[in-house]
Write a protein that holds these residues in place. Structure first.
Motif, short mmCIF file in Angstrom:
data_model
loop_
_atom_site.label_atom_id
_atom_site.label_comp_id
_atom_site.label_asym_id
_atom_site.label_seq_id
_atom_site.Cartn_x
_atom_site.Cartn_y
_atom_site.Cartn_z
N PHE A 21 0.85 -1.19 0.00
CA PHE A 21 0.00 0.00 0.00
C PHE A 21 0.88 1.24 0.00
O PHE A 21 1.98 1.24 0.55
CB PHE A 21 -0.88 0.04 1.26
CG PHE A 21 -1.75 -1.16 1.42
CD1 PHE A 21 -3.00 -1.22 0.82
CD2 PHE A 21 -1.33 -2.25 2.17
CE1 PHE A 21 -3.81 -2.33 0.96
CE2 PHE A 21 -2.13 -3.37 2.32
CZ PHE A 21 -3.37 -3.41 1.72
N THR A 22 0.36 2.30 -0.57
CA THR A 22 1.03 3.58 -0.51
C THR A 22 -0.04 4.67 -0.60
O THR A 22 -1.20 4.40 -0.91
CB THR A 22 2.09 3.74 -1.63
OG1 THR A 22 2.78 4.97 -1.43
CG2 THR A 22 1.47 3.70 -3.00
N SER A 23 0.38 5.88 -0.32
CA SER A 23 -0.52 7.00 -0.51
C SER A 23 -0.72 7.20 -2.01
O SER A 23 0.18 6.98 -2.81
CB SER A 23 0.09 8.27 0.09
OG SER A 23 -0.65 9.41 -0.30
N GLY A 24 -1.91 7.64 -2.38
CA GLY A 24 -2.19 7.93 -3.78
C GLY A 24 -1.80 9.33 -4.18
O GLY A 24 -1.98 9.73 -5.33
N VAL A 25 -1.24 10.10 -3.26
CA VAL A 25 -0.84 11.48 -3.54
C VAL A 25 0.62 11.49 -3.98
O VAL A 25 1.49 10.92 -3.30
CB VAL A 25 -1.04 12.37 -2.28
CG1 VAL A 25 -0.54 13.79 -2.53
CG2 VAL A 25 -2.50 12.38 -1.86
N ALA A 26 0.88 12.15 -5.08
CA ALA A 26 2.24 12.22 -5.62
C ALA A 26 3.22 12.77 -4.58
O ALA A 26 2.93 13.75 -3.90
CB ALA A 26 2.25 13.10 -6.88
N GLY A 27 4.36 12.10 -4.45
CA GLY A 27 5.41 12.54 -3.54
C GLY A 27 5.36 11.92 -2.16
O GLY A 27 6.35 11.88 -1.45
N HIS A 28 4.19 11.42 -1.74
CA HIS A 28 4.06 10.85 -0.40
C HIS A 28 4.81 9.52 -0.27
O HIS A 28 5.41 9.24 0.76
CB HIS A 28 2.60 10.67 -0.02
CG HIS A 28 1.91 11.96 0.29
ND1 HIS A 28 0.81 12.02 1.12
CD2 HIS A 28 2.14 13.24 -0.10
CE1 HIS A 28 0.39 13.27 1.21
NE2 HIS A 28 1.20 14.03 0.47
N CYS A 29 4.74 8.69 -1.29
CA CYS A 29 5.43 7.39 -1.26
C CYS A 29 6.93 7.59 -1.08
O CYS A 29 7.57 6.89 -0.29
CB CYS A 29 5.13 6.60 -2.53
SG CYS A 29 5.95 5.00 -2.62
N GLU A 30 7.49 8.52 -1.79
CA GLU A 30 8.92 8.80 -1.69
C GLU A 30 9.31 9.26 -0.28
O GLU A 30 10.45 9.12 0.13
CB GLU A 30 9.35 9.87 -2.71
CG GLU A 30 9.29 9.40 -4.16
CD GLU A 30 7.90 9.47 -4.79
OE1 GLU A 30 7.78 9.11 -5.97
OE2 GLU A 30 6.94 9.88 -4.11
N LYS A 31 8.34 9.79 0.45
CA LYS A 31 8.58 10.23 1.83
C LYS A 31 8.22 9.12 2.83
O LYS A 31 7.96 9.39 3.99
CB LYS A 31 7.79 11.50 2.11
CG LYS A 31 8.27 12.68 1.28
CD LYS A 31 7.42 13.91 1.52
CE LYS A 31 7.90 15.05 0.62
NZ LYS A 31 7.02 16.22 0.71
N LYS A 32 8.17 7.89 2.35
CA LYS A 32 7.98 6.66 3.14
C LYS A 32 6.57 6.48 3.70
O LYS A 32 6.37 5.81 4.70
CB LYS A 32 9.02 6.55 4.25
CG LYS A 32 10.43 6.48 3.70
CD LYS A 32 11.43 6.17 4.76
CE LYS A 32 12.80 6.11 4.12
NZ LYS A 32 13.81 5.68 5.06
N GLN A 33 5.58 7.05 3.03
CA GLN A 33 4.20 6.77 3.40
C GLN A 33 3.75 5.57 2.58
O GLN A 33 3.03 5.68 1.59
CB GLN A 33 3.27 7.96 3.15
CG GLN A 33 1.87 7.72 3.66
CD GLN A 33 0.92 8.86 3.35
OE1 GLN A 33 1.32 9.92 2.89
NE2 GLN A 33 -0.35 8.64 3.62
#
Length: 187
Positions: A107-119
């Motif tokens: 799972f990850t956030s669907g908002v761009a940039g959040h995944c890269e910030k470890k969400q």
């Protein structure tokens, strides 16, 4: 006759005490689903290691719906933070994901940039042999099989994982029910 009654009470208590316990886990425990702080950047990696998720359990993602979302993705998309073509998209702020099979779930956030910030969150639902025996199926919310468990989305206490103690204990409601039954049989 008294022995038969006691045997029946014992059998009823055993039947009740063998019920299946499923848990609803709030992802991140006290923290809402969001970008981890710099002081706790590994919150989701640590969280998944300390919870023994099994079939029948569910994951609750809480977040402001106007600011975030949750998507289920493939392992490759998880590693590369690719948000295109998710397996599942949830954006109501109170998203519940039911575990219906063994496997690896990403799972990850669907908002761009959040995944890269470890969400992002990776969980393994292991089979009896200790491995994730099957890949998680790609279900859409409307395509779940009829036998998929369903849980109400509620706000309340965070469930605690069952004790690792080897001594079995009867749940309090079972003890109360047993007392009521024994009392009724003595009348």
């Amino acid at each position: 006759m008294a022995n038969l009654r006691m045997f029946l009470v014992f059998e009823l208590l055993m039947l009740i005490s063998t019920e299946v316990w499923c848990y609803q886990y709030k992802v991140g425990d006290l923290d809402a689903w969001g970008i981890p702080s710099s002081a706790n950047s590994e919150v989701y990696a640590k969280w998944s290691k300390y919870h023994n998720i099994k079939i029948g359990d569910s994951l609750l993602f809480l977040y402001p719906p106007s600011q975030d979302s949750v998507i289920q993705v493939t392992e490759e998309s998880y590693k590369s933070c690719n948000l295109k073509d998710p397996i599942l998209y949830m954006n109501n702020g109170n998203s519940l994901f039911n575990i219906t099979s063994y496997g690896e779930f990403y799972f990850t956030s669907g908002v761009a940039g959040h995944c890269e910030k470890k969400q992002k969150l990776h969980i393994s639902v292991l089979g009896g042999n200790g491995t994730a025996t099957a890949t998680a199926p790609s279900y859409s919310p409307t395509a779940l099989p009829e036998f998929a468990p369903s849980y109400p989305t509620v706000f309340g206490t965070i469930p605690v994982s069952p004790s690792s103690s080897s001594s079995p204990t009867l749940p309090f409601p079972t003890l109360v029910l047993g007392f009521i039954i024994v009392s009724a049989l003595q009348l």
